[in-house]
Each structure stands twice: as C-alpha cells, then as structure tokens.
Design a protein around this motif. Structure first.
Motif: not given
Length: 694
Positions: A468-476, A679-693
């Motif tokens: 599993l890789y994990y991609q962060p979700q950030v507060n707007s 929008c409440s939260n963001f997810q994407g390469y601007l904040f971080g790519k999916p990474l291993p644990q």
C-alpha cells in the motif's frame, strides 16, 4: 313421496309454512313435482334424496341460514347443476353480493309477486336445462378429444390467459382447470430450442391478427418431451378478434420421423451430431451472434496417436476409445468449475460434434470472457491425457486443438472451420498436446492476460508483493495533513511497480479483488493506528472499496474484523465507494450503508459527478464526504464548465453538511480557486505523491 322423473322437481325451503303454501299454490299449475323443507338441514337431506332441478331458498332461517345452506348444496354431488333462487325480505346490496358469492343462480326479494313467480321459475328452469345440455355436449366433445389426443384453446388477445379444454391440461400433465394456463407458462414449458420460434409466431399473430399452423415441443410435467401440432384460426366476437386453436399430440409420428432423421444428422457411434448437423448448428449460431452482437468460439479437436490404437488393438478398441473421448470432452465443458470467488464457468450453449474419424468440433456461444475458452481447452487436454482402459489395457492419447473466433477470425462457418483446422495443424507441427488460437495477436494477448492472472494469484498467495502507498489529504484552511488515502501497488518480480490500472481489471474478473481488498483494508487500518498514536491532526484513513467488494456478502464482516484486529477507532476509517457500486444494487446498498455507518466509520462517494450523481441518495444515504473527480479539477482554471461543476458540487455539499475532497490537485492556481469555492480538503501531487509507508 313418489316423484315423476319426467317432470321438473322444485324444492321450496322456508321456515314459514304460510310462505311455503303460497309458493306451492303459485307453482302448482306449471311445476309437476314440488317438495318442501322447513330448515336448511332438511333442505340438504331433501336435495341428497331427490336432486331437484331448482331450489327456492329463504335467506333468513334459524340455525342454518340460506347462505350456508346454498354453499353446502353446491359442494354436494350434483350441486353444481341445480338452479338456486335465494329469497329474502332484505334488499341490501351486500346481501345480494353474498348470495351470488355462495353460488346463487338468482335473487328475489319479499313480498313475492305471486302472479310473476311461475313465469320466472319457468324461465330459470328452461335456462338451467339448456346449460345442462351444453355441459353434456361439452363432456362428449372432451371425451372425443381425449381419445384423439386433441385439445382446443382460445385467446382474446387482451390478456395472457388462454381458455383451454381439459385435454390441453392433460397434454401438459396438469389436472383439468388446475391452474390458469397463460402465455408465459406455455413458453416456460416449451422446449428451449422451440421457444423463440413459438414466441415470434404468437407475437406475429397478435400483431397481424392472422392464424398460424406450426409444430413445437413441450415438456410434460413428468419430464417427457411431447410434440404438438398447433393449428389456429381467427374468429370475431362482437367485433373483437379471437385466436382459436387446436392442439394435437403428434409425438408418436414425430418419433418415427426423428428416428429416420437421426441417421442423417447424427453419428451412430458416439450419438454426437455429424458433420452435416454441425455445419447447420454453426450457421445458426453465427446468425444469432450477429443479431446479438456477441462472440462465439470454434474448437477443432484432433486426437493424437489414435491410428496407433486402431493398428495395435483393433477397430473395436478404437471405437470404444472414441466414445470415451467424446464423453470426456462433454464433461470438460459442462462440469461447473469454480474458477474464482463468486464466479462459475459453465457453458450450456455448447455444440459438440464428431466430424469423422478422430476429429471433433466444439462450438461455444455467447462468450463473455475470451480467456474462458483457453480454460476449457486446457481442461479438455487434461481430461484426455488421463489413461484410458480399453479391453483391459491401459493406453494413453493426447489432443491437438485449434481455436477460431467469430467475428475476429471469419464471418462464415466455412472460414471459421478452416481457420480452426489451420490452428490445429500448427499445434501438430509444434509437438501436439496443446492448443493454439488462429489469431497470433489474440493468442499473445490472451496468454499474457492468463499469465498475469496466474502471477497475481501467486502474489496473493505469497503475500509479499502487494503493498500500500499513501497519499496525503490536507486541510484547506491551515494546509495541515489530516488524512491519507491508501492506494494499492504491486511489486511485480519482473515488470516492476504496477499501479491498479495495470491489474485491477484482472483482479475483479478473476475474483481475486476480494482477498486483495480484505488484505488492503487490514493493512490500512494497521497503518492508521500507528499514525493516530503520534499525530493529533490525523483524522482519517481512506480505503477504496471496489463494486465487487461492496456487493460481496461478507463485506460487513471484513470491515468489522479489520477494526477489531487493529483496535482502530472506527471514526478514523473512511470507506470510499463509487456511485455505480451503490446504484447497481440499491435495495441492498441502503441497509448495508447504514450498517457500516453504525460501526462509527465515515463514508465517502468517490469520483462524484462522473456517475449517476443522484440527489436522492445524497439525501437518503449516510454519506460524510464527496470526492470531486480529477477530471473536473484538471480543467477548473481554464474551463468554465469544469469550474461550474466543481462549484456546484462544493455548494451542494456545504448545504447538506458534507465535507469535500478535491482529487488530483497539481497546481497552485487549482488550489486557490477550489479554496475560494469552499472546498474542505485537497489531495494531489501539489501536496504529495503516493509514497510507501516507510
């Protein structure tokens, strides 16, 4: 009391002797035999003794009233042939309805108009006599139809129900008038090979109001197949058309015809269709596949080393081997083999034939997954490779199988057969005991897919390749990481790191998505437990559920076990479900969503806006989050329509008290615009790519 059997018999039933006297006087001139009863019980005795032609029955009597008396008489032998006139001082509609419900022929109210009573009784007796004569004629006709195995039916074109004679019921193995025979029922018991033909014919008659003259087979309730000749005519009843038909059981005649046809179309050794019959089946299957835009596959099977059996053990041994080989091929196709979770491979639309010598052909129709053909071919090879015991001796053979597909490898039966034959000889040249697809490109694609499925199955078994890789979700608001989405990856031993787009389709079609999804859920919960212990801002771990997972019978158990095993607070887990997964089985989805919600976890709609986007489920379902699909985010800066859709989704969520997550945010301009929209939260390469644990 001696009655004149040549005259009508009338039974007067009333507990008032004056009324009985007045009735007797009113009827004495026109009715020869009059008997009386002062109660319902006595009326039943008199009926059983004399079986009258008509009963004048008072409604209001002590003990047994007229309604009960009428009901009992109707149930007695001969009770359905007597005319019953019920008489009462009441004229309430409910009384009249009740009288007819219990079987009354007519109804009269008191005071009785005595001068008219005789005329009315005379009319009812005459009408009842006509009905008896018609019933007698109908019984004679039914007897004649039974002897001739001939039944009749009528259809008014307005409903599904058919008015059938008793012999029609006997033809299909039912008791006369046991149930209502309808068109759907008739089509259900028709032989599958004749069902479309009969349905088309009947619908044509309905549309054109024209008769037909056909033959078809049905299944008797005993399981026996009988053949019917159905001849119809159009009649008109008060200007309305009706279809009248006669059914004739011609099974014996057909049996003789079929015995003659058998030798023309079947191989007498194996009982399989011969070359002539198979070519007809192939042409029919191609025509059907063309109409339905489906695929079919032709397998050309040639036994290896068969000549050696004939030369060493003799032709009788060869014949025995051919019969056993034919049965093994049949069993290889028709045995239900569970090849994946919730998926069974079983072909009923197959046509096996013996072309001649040691050559067989197998036709597989209505294909859904082409790789199933390869599975069946391999199963045939495995079955034929097992030892044969012929005349007490163990012997071995193998087979070479060539495979062609419609429409990819040919549009006609001749071409498909030629190409399958060509592929079969390619197998012979390459060492036999294998199968080959005519199209090398298709063969390579299929082999690659089967190989990847086998490798994925091994990866699931070993348990050390899936990660599993994990991609962060950030507060707007403050830009802090509040959650992660767990994303599946496969560390393939030779192809490197694979994303779901490379293998998720195979995982779902093979059923491997269930054990994979169960493992991913548990791993994500383990990771969430560790993060939650060290990060006070951490709010959720998002895990995707595929449609197959969500609709799996044990999904609630899988989620519950993952939470219990990891001791994760349920409110940390967020399950992402697509709109299509919910809508595809909405009746079961609604209670399941509420059961999941009762566990205390969060629920999100993934890729919102790309599916049904039904406002009704947002109102009725326990949803916490809407995820704005990346396809809208990509064009949000330069495309006004994408921006309008994103703004609408966000505003809708705000009005419903739901949070939002924008997926695929890669540029600061997208971030600022979405933030301005609320929008409440963001997810994407601007904040971080999916990474291993790690």
């Amino acid at each position: 009391m001696e009655l004149n059997t040549l005259q009508d018999v009338v039974l007067i039933v009333d507990d008032d002797p004056v009324i009985r006297l007045l009735m007797r006087r009113a009827l004495s001139q026109s009715v020869g035999n009059i008997i009386e009863a002062c109660s319902g019980e006595e009326a039943i005795e008199q009926f059983s003794k004399h079986v009258p032609d008509l009963i004048l029955l008072d409604v209001s009597m002590d003990m047994m009233d007229g309604f009960e008396c009428c009901s009992v008489i109707r149930s007695l032998p001969g009770g359905d042939n007597v005319a019953i006139i019920m008489i009462t001082a009441l004229d309430q509609p409910q009384d009249i309805k009740k009288a007819f419900d219990v079987g009354a022929t007519d109804f009269m109210t008191k005071p009785v108009q005595w001068p008219l009573l005789s005329h009315r009784i005379h009319y009812v007796l005459k009408a009842n006599k006509t009905i008896k004569e018609l019933t007698k004629s109908k019984n004679k006709l039914a007897k004649a139809q039974s002897i001739a195995h001939l039944g009749s039916w009528e259809w008014d074109f307005k409903s599904d129900a058919l008015d059938c004679s008793d012999e029609v019921y006997r033809m299909v193995g039912l008791k006369p008038q046991e149930v209502k025979i309808t068109l759907p029922y008739l089509l259900e018991i028709v032989h599958p090979d004749d069902r479309v033909f009969l349905k088309t014919t009947v619908m044509g008659a309905l549309k054109a109001k024209k008769p037909y003259d056909i033959e078809y087979r049905i299944f008797h309730s005993s399981g026996e197949v009988i053949t019917l000749h159905d001849r119809t005519d159009i009649t008109y009843h008060f200007g309305e058309p009706r279809l009248n038909g006669t059914l004739h059981d011609i099974s014996n005649r057909k049996k003789s015809e079929q015995e003659i046809a058998y030798y023309a179309f079947y191989d007498t050794l194996t009982d399989l269709p011969n070359r002539r019959k198979f070519l007809m089946q192939l042409d029919s299957a191609i025509a059907l596949a063309k109409r339905q835009t489906t695929k079919l596959s032709l397998l050309f099977i040639d036994l290896d080393h068969f000549k050696r059996i004939n030369d060493t053990l003799g032709h009788q041994a060869g014949d025995q081997l051919l019969c056993e080989a034919a049965q093994r091929i049949k069993d290889s196709v028709r045995i239900s083999d569970q090849i994946s979770v919730g998926s069974h491979l079983e072909y009923e639309n197959d046509h096996l034939a013996r072309l001649g010598g040691d050559e067989f052909t197998l036709l597989l129709c209505q294909l859904e997954q082409l790789e199933n053909v390869a599975i069946i071919a391999q199963r045939i090879l495995d079955s034929l490779s097992k030892p044969f015991f012929i005349q007490g001796q163990k012997t071995f053979i193998s087979a070479s199988i060539g495979i062609s597909f419609y429409p990819d490898d040919g549009a006609t039966g001749d071409v498909l057969l030629q190409h399958a034959d060509t592929a079969m000889y390619q197998v012979k040249n390459n060492g036999k005991n294998s199968y080959q697809l005519f199209s090398h490109e298709m063969h390579k694609t299929l082999m690659d897919r089967l190989k990847l499925e086998a490798e994925l199955r091994e990866a699931v078994t070993l348990g050390n390749q899936l990660v599993l890789y994990y991609q962060p979700q950030v507060n707007s608001v403050d830009g802090k990481i509040v959650g992660y989405e767990a994303l599946l990856r496969w560390n393939h031993p030779t192809r490197g790191l694979l994303t779901p787009i490379d293998f998720i389709g195979i995982a779902e079609s093979s059923g491997l998505i269930i054990p994979i999804g169960k493992w991913a859920l548990l791993e994500a919960c383990k990771k969430a437990k560790k993060i939650h212990a060290t990060d006070v801002h951490f709010e959720r771990m998002a895990v995707n559920l595929s449609a197959l997972q969500f609709n799996h019978a044990n999904i609630l158990e899988h989620v519950t076990n993952a939470l219990l095993e990891t001791d994760l607070a349920p409110n940390i887990l967020e399950l992402e479900i697509t709109e299509s997964a919910i809508i595809s089985n909405i009746e079961e989805a609604i209670p399941l969503l509420f059961k999941l919600k009762e566990l205390g976890l969060k629920l999100a709609i993934d890729d919102f806006g790309t599916g049904y986007s039904s406002l009704s489920y947002l109102k009725n379902f326990p949803i916490d989050t809407l995820k704005i699909d990346k396809s809208f985010v990509d064009g949000i800066v330069n495309n006004q329509k994408d921006a309008a859709i994103a703004r609408t989704i966000i505003q809708l969520a705000l009005n419903l008290g739901l949070s939002t997550i924008a997926e695929g945010v890669e540029y600061i301009e997208q971030h600022e615009l979405l933030k301005a929209m609320g929008c409440s939260n963001f997810q994407g390469y601007l904040f971080g790519k999916p990474l291993p644990q790690e």
